[in-house]
Design a protein around this motif. Structure first.
Motif, PDB file in Angstrom:
ATOM      1  N   GLU A  72      67.213  77.051 -13.034  1.00 52.51           N
ATOM      2  CA  GLU A  72      66.543  76.326 -14.105  1.00 52.51           C
ATOM      3  C   GLU A  72      65.059  76.670 -14.202  1.00 52.51           C
ATOM      4  O   GLU A  72      64.326  76.076 -15.006  1.00 52.51           O
ATOM      5  CB  GLU A  72      66.687  74.810 -13.900  1.00 52.51           C
ATOM      6  CG  GLU A  72      68.057  74.258 -14.260  1.00 52.51           C
ATOM      7  CD  GLU A  72      69.119  74.675 -13.277  1.00 52.51           C
ATOM      8  OE1 GLU A  72      68.874  74.560 -12.062  1.00 52.51           O
ATOM      9  OE2 GLU A  72      70.188  75.145 -13.721  1.00 52.51           O
TER      10      GLU A  72
ATOM     11  N   GLN B 103      62.824  76.228 -11.757  1.00 52.83           N
ATOM     12  CA  GLN B 103      62.004  75.399 -10.880  1.00 52.83           C
ATOM     13  C   GLN B 103      61.720  76.152  -9.580  1.00 52.83           C
ATOM     14  O   GLN B 103      62.538  76.959  -9.121  1.00 52.83           O
ATOM     15  CB  GLN B 103      62.708  74.078 -10.578  1.00 52.83           C
ATOM     16  CG  GLN B 103      63.007  73.258 -11.816  1.00 52.83           C
ATOM     17  CD  GLN B 103      63.857  72.038 -11.508  1.00 52.83           C
ATOM     18  OE1 GLN B 103      63.418  70.918 -11.663  1.00 52.83           O
ATOM     19  NE2 GLN B 103      65.084  72.255 -11.068  1.00 52.83           N
TER      20      GLN B 103
ATOM     21  N   LEU C 269      62.802  71.878  -3.267  1.00 51.40           N
ATOM     22  CA  LEU C 269      62.731  72.146  -4.700  1.00 51.40           C
ATOM     23  C   LEU C 269      61.573  71.360  -5.297  1.00 51.40           C
ATOM     24  O   LEU C 269      61.461  70.151  -5.088  1.00 51.40           O
ATOM     25  CB  LEU C 269      64.038  71.723  -5.373  1.00 51.40           C
ATOM     26  CG  LEU C 269      64.115  71.861  -6.898  1.00 51.40           C
ATOM     27  CD1 LEU C 269      64.145  73.323  -7.305  1.00 51.40           C
ATOM     28  CD2 LEU C 269      65.349  71.124  -7.428  1.00 51.40           C
TER      29      LEU C 269
ATOM     30  N   ASP D  27      60.531  69.800  -8.327  1.00 50.53           N
ATOM     31  CA  ASP D  27      61.149  69.435  -9.597  1.00 50.53           C
ATOM     32  C   ASP D  27      60.195  68.717 -10.541  1.00 50.53           C
ATOM     33  O   ASP D  27      60.601  68.177 -11.543  1.00 50.53           O
ATOM     34  CB  ASP D  27      62.409  68.591  -9.377  1.00 50.53           C
ATOM     35  CG  ASP D  27      62.134  67.271  -8.699  1.00 50.53           C
ATOM     36  OD1 ASP D  27      60.991  67.062  -8.245  1.00 50.53           O
ATOM     37  OD2 ASP D  27      63.059  66.449  -8.620  1.00 50.53           O
ATOM     38  N   HIS D  28      58.897  68.718 -10.203  1.00 45.60           N
ATOM     39  CA  HIS D  28      57.918  68.112 -11.115  1.00 45.60           C
ATOM     40  C   HIS D  28      56.560  68.807 -10.937  1.00 45.60           C
ATOM     41  O   HIS D  28      55.552  68.178 -10.655  1.00 45.60           O
ATOM     42  CB  HIS D  28      57.805  66.613 -10.871  1.00 45.60           C
ATOM     43  CG  HIS D  28      57.080  65.860 -11.960  1.00 45.60           C
ATOM     44  ND1 HIS D  28      57.513  65.852 -13.262  1.00 45.60           N
ATOM     45  CD2 HIS D  28      55.954  65.118 -11.942  1.00 45.60           C
ATOM     46  CE1 HIS D  28      56.687  65.133 -13.989  1.00 45.60           C
ATOM     47  NE2 HIS D  28      55.721  64.682 -13.222  1.00 45.60           N
TER      48      HIS D  28
ATOM     49  N   LYS E 250      61.823  67.862  -3.491  1.00 51.00           N
ATOM     50  CA  LYS E 250      63.153  67.401  -3.081  1.00 51.00           C
ATOM     51  C   LYS E 250      63.716  68.360  -2.042  1.00 51.00           C
ATOM     52  O   LYS E 250      63.921  69.540  -2.332  1.00 51.00           O
ATOM     53  CB  LYS E 250      64.067  67.351  -4.301  1.00 51.00           C
ATOM     54  CG  LYS E 250      65.519  67.024  -3.986  1.00 51.00           C
ATOM     55  CD  LYS E 250      66.357  67.134  -5.246  1.00 51.00           C
ATOM     56  CE  LYS E 250      67.827  66.906  -4.949  1.00 51.00           C
ATOM     57  NZ  LYS E 250      68.659  67.074  -6.175  1.00 51.00           N
TER      58      LYS E 250
END
Length: 301
Positions: A84, A86, A99, A101-102, A108
């Motif tokens: 995706e 990321q 990960l 993710d923001h 995460k």
């Protein structure tokens, strides 16, 4: 530290099909502890890299210069993009694969243990065409205090792992001394993994189900100067580049070392960036450098 004419060790004249003799080695940024893990976003045109020793990650772009991405980073090392787009990072201090993710503000953990035991210290990471994530797990983050936290390993092997989209983690190969850099061939069907203590690159054939066969030594990475097999990338025409003694080694499609881009500091990793993916960004100890090439790298996303 200033820009300087690039220096090479040439072992085969075909090296100059890859590099211009008069190329300049440019300093992008310096003043770090120990740089690693560069990745290039081809659409947004930024570079991300880690400073393991200072436990920080940075972004750099021509437009914005150097900006913090994540501080502290649990002594993050290698980075890549998931399916995706990321960022996935290897953390030495936490023995985890994580990960972002923001945009670096939320992390995460996606791989922390195998068979109930902590991973060693995930080092470098890539993604295959099916979206599976592959990473190496040597013990460097447990045995080198500036680059991790001194502690005994829980696993009894240093291996190559595969993390599937369903979250399952698999130890694919367990017989490395200290696995480090890895990359796929241009068609995604072969996986190259180097061994820092073995001073060589091994090659595996990737099957559709994620299993691998082979594993023979494909090339030795030797020479003068500081460094061991470390970061590794493939070009669009299947040349393999690998950090090693003296700098960045360029290998032919058959595993012959054509020559070495000599670096003024111990080099650890690199990636292709800029428009056309022909500029090599190199992390080397306290600095990040770049140099134009005649090669074209593979996009990471």
């Amino acid at each position: 530290m200033t820009d300087q004419p690039a220096k090479f060790t040439v072992r085969n004249d075909a090296f100059f099909d890859c590099m211009e003799p008069g190329a300049t080695l440019e300093v992008v940024a310096n003043g770090f502890g120990f740089t690693e893990g560069p990745i290039w976003h081809p659409r947004e045109k930024w570079l991300l890299f880690s400073d393991i020793m200072e436990s920080r990650q940075y972004k750099w772009s021509k437009a914005d210069g150097l900006t913090p991405f994540r501080m502290p980073s649990n002594q993050a090392n290698g980075n890549f993009f998931d399916a995706e787009g990321q960022i996935v990072s290897c953390e030495h201090a936490s023995s985890s694969l994580v990960l972002h993710d923001h945009d670096g503000k939320r992390v995460k953990p996606i791989a922390t243990h195998f068979e109930g035991k902590e991973l060693n210290s995930p080092n470098d990471v890539v993604r295959d065409n099916a979206g599976r994530i592959w990473f190496t797990d040597p013990t460097f983050g447990r045995i080198r205090e500036p680059l991790g936290i001194l502690r005994e390993p829980m696993l009894d092997f240093q291996g190559l792992f595969r993390l599937d989209p369903d979250g399952s983690l698999h130890a694919v190969i367990r017989d490395f001394q200290q696995p480090n850099g890895l990359c796929f061939s241009a068609d995604g069907r072969r996986l190259f993994v180097n061994d820092s203590w073995g001073e060589h690159i091994r090659v595996f054939d990737l099957k559709d189900d994620g299993s691998v066969t082979g594993g023979e030594v494909w090339a030795d990475i030797t020479g003068d100067g500081e460094g061991v097999p470390d970061g590794m990338k493939c070009t669009q025409d299947d040349k393999i580049l690998c950090n090693g003694p003296g700098g960045v080694h360029i290998l032919s499609q058959t595993g012959e070392t054509l020559g070495v881009i000599l670096m003024p500091e111990k080099s650890t990793n690199f990636c292709f960036g800029d428009d056309g993916l022909s500029t090599l960004y190199v992390t080397a100890s306290t600095s990040v450098y770049r140099i134009p090439t005649k090669m074209v790298g593979l996009a990471m996303i």
